[in-house]
Design an enzyme around this catalytic site. Structure first.
Site, PDB file in Angstrom:
ATOM      1  N   ASP A 296       0.810  -1.217   0.000  1.00  0.00           N
ATOM      2  CA  ASP A 296       0.000   0.000   0.000  1.00  0.00           C
ATOM      3  C   ASP A 296       0.845   1.268   0.000  1.00  0.00           C
ATOM      4  OD1 ASP A 296      -2.665  -1.173   0.147  1.00  0.00           O
ATOM      5  OD2 ASP A 296      -2.099  -1.826   2.163  1.00  0.00           O
TER       6      ASP A 296
ATOM      7  N   ASP B 226      -7.377  -2.889  -5.761  1.00  0.00           N
ATOM      8  CA  ASP B 226      -7.057  -1.604  -5.141  1.00  0.00           C
ATOM      9  C   ASP B 226      -5.643  -1.133  -5.500  1.00  0.00           C
ATOM     10  OD1 ASP B 226      -8.845  -3.356  -3.729  1.00  0.00           O
ATOM     11  OD2 ASP B 226      -8.921  -1.930  -2.068  1.00  0.00           O
TER      12      ASP B 226
ATOM     13  N   ARG C 196     -16.456   0.274  -5.268  1.00  0.00           N
ATOM     14  CA  ARG C 196     -15.166   0.935  -5.109  1.00  0.00           C
ATOM     15  C   ARG C 196     -14.096   0.261  -5.952  1.00  0.00           C
ATOM     16  NH1 ARG C 196     -15.010   1.281   0.051  1.00  0.00           N
ATOM     17  NH2 ARG C 196     -13.288  -0.069   0.671  1.00  0.00           N
TER      18      ARG C 196
ATOM     19  N   TRP D  62     -11.621   2.085  -8.520  1.00  0.00           N
ATOM     20  CA  TRP D  62     -10.164   1.947  -8.562  1.00  0.00           C
ATOM     21  C   TRP D  62      -9.696   1.678  -9.991  1.00  0.00           C
ATOM     22  CZ3 TRP D  62      -8.987   4.245  -4.532  1.00  0.00           C
ATOM     23  CH2 TRP D  62      -9.236   3.841  -3.219  1.00  0.00           C
TER      24      TRP D  62
END
Length: 423
Positions: free
Chosen positions: A131, A191, A263, A267
């Site tokens: 991340d 993501d 979502r 993304w």
């Protein structure tokens, strides 16, 4: 600011969005030449939104522990939930502060962002996290755009090098999650298309094309395995570590393994738009347009353009919306609208409607409410009923980013760093 004045401002913003004339191209706009011209008074109202948001985040500072980052606020329990610096959402807090500093020039915001980034700095060496794009680029990357500094450059470059260590040449992708069977399974989460801006930045900063190649290879692997033929998406894929072949598709945060988690679709739209910006490959532009069309033409997308948490939830319309997905989509569509004359106005108008909805009292927190968060009604992890109908830091981040982009399009004025096309 009293609640009465705040309510009037919000209603005024809603009114201005509604009456905007959108038939004349904005020739002065240096970011998006295809975008329609908006009402010039809207800029003043958007600035009020920035001021409101800045006040909210200054209130948030008062309750935030020195070593923690905002995660959400549980209204019915008056509980402010935080995370450590290694949590994937930690970079959104300083990133939002920096965006708001650009718009308000309130030095308190920049000072707090710098304090938060001093805590985040150690994450540049966190090899366990995929991340780092979220954490480091959204914080130090934005700081670098405002005030380039050698220390920011070093931190970002180290972050890119650390992220690159998770890249597998055989699979041609960055490992999203570690498992007990890393030698057999290779997990990729949709993501993490959002990490690629960090790698593209590293190539721009150093001239080393290996970062660029890793980013493109990862994107190709995601597009091959996570994106379906109808341009819907699957959140998680499990590949064979030795061969790169697909073993499993699943949706942890979606309704089921064949549904489209809102979502996740956002993304992909954002990621593809960045890919086109960085590569100028028409293939990515075509894919971005197809994903955008999937979203905007979906029969379950509400008229106000803020999606339900999953496009295929059987409980629609009696289920949760996701402001975070709407904010990400709005920001993506605003950038994408500048890359296509054919669909530019359609994408601009859709993003404008999303912002109109998010800026309305139905989604914007009253002053002092929700722990200082800006938006309400985010959907975190509905299947396990975690972070349900709550404010979320990434919803705030992409909402403010979208407002900045919209303002730049309408006025033709970029943010402080004129070399940065998109904030």
């Amino acid at each position: 600011m009293s609640k009465t004045i705040l309510s009037k401002n919000l209603l005024y913003l809603f009114f201005l969005f509604t009456i905007m004339a959108c038939n004349t191209p904005q020739q002065a706009a240096r970011i998006n030449r295809n975008a329609p011209k908006g009402n010039t008074l809207l800029t003043e109202t958007i600035d009020q939104r920035f001021k409101h948001a800045a006040t909210q985040y200054k209130l948030m500072m008062e309750d935030l522990p020195d070593d923690k980052f905002p995660k959400t606020f549980v209204k019915n329990k008056n509980y402010f939930e935080t995370s450590g610096p290694d949590w994937w959402t930690s970079g959104f807090y300083p990133g939002t502060l920096l965006y708001l500093f650009e718009e308000t020039q309130d030095s308190t915001l920049q000072k707090e962002a710098n304090r938060a980034m001093s805590i985040l700095a150690k994450q540049q060496n966190n090899q366990k996290s995929a991340d780092l794009g979220f954490i480091m680029y959204n914080s130090f990357g934005n700081a670098m755009k405002i005030e380039p500094a050698i220390s920011y450059h070093k931190t970002l470059l180290t972050s890119a090098k650390t992220l690159a260590k998770r890249y597998n040449k055989k699979v041609k992708a960055i490992r999203s999650w570690d498992t007990k069977q890393n030698d057999k399974e290779f997990v990729i989460v949709i993501d993490h298309l959002m990490n690629l801006e960090l790698l593209f930045w590293a190539t721009h900063a150093t001239g080393d094309s290996s970062y660029y190649k890793m980013a493109v290879n990862h994107a190709e692997t995601v597009l091959k395995n996570n994106v379906r033929e109808d341009y819907s998406t699957c959140q998680i894929v499990n590949l064979d570590t030795k061969t790169g072949k697909l073993k499993q598709r699943r949706n942890a945060q979606g309704y089921n393994d064949t549904s489209t988690w809102a979502r996740g679709e956002a993304w992909v739209l954002y990621g593809l738009t960045v890919l086109y910006r960085e590569t100028k490959d028409q293939k990515y532009l075509a894919l971005a347009k197809n994903v955008a069309d999937y979203i905007l033409n979906h029969p379950n997308l509400p008229k106000d353009k803020i999606p339900y948490w999953d496009f295929d939830s059987p409980e629609i319309p009696n289920t949760y919306r996701d402001a975070s997905a709407g904010a990400i989509m709005a920001s993506s569509l605003l950038e994408l609208s500048g890359y296509t004359q054919e669909n530019g106005k359609t994408y601009f108008k859709a993003a404008e409607k999303m912002l109109e909805t998010l800026a309305s009292p139905a989604y914007t927190s009253l002053l002092g409410a929700n722990g200082g968060f800006i938006l309400m009604h985010g959907a975190g992890y509905i299947p396990v009923m975690a972070e349900v109908d709550v404010p979320l830091p990434y919803a705030d981040y992409y909402y403010i980013q979208a407002l900045k982009r919209y303002k730049a399009i309408v006025t033709g004025v970029r943010s402080n760093n004129a070399s940065v096309v998109y904030p």
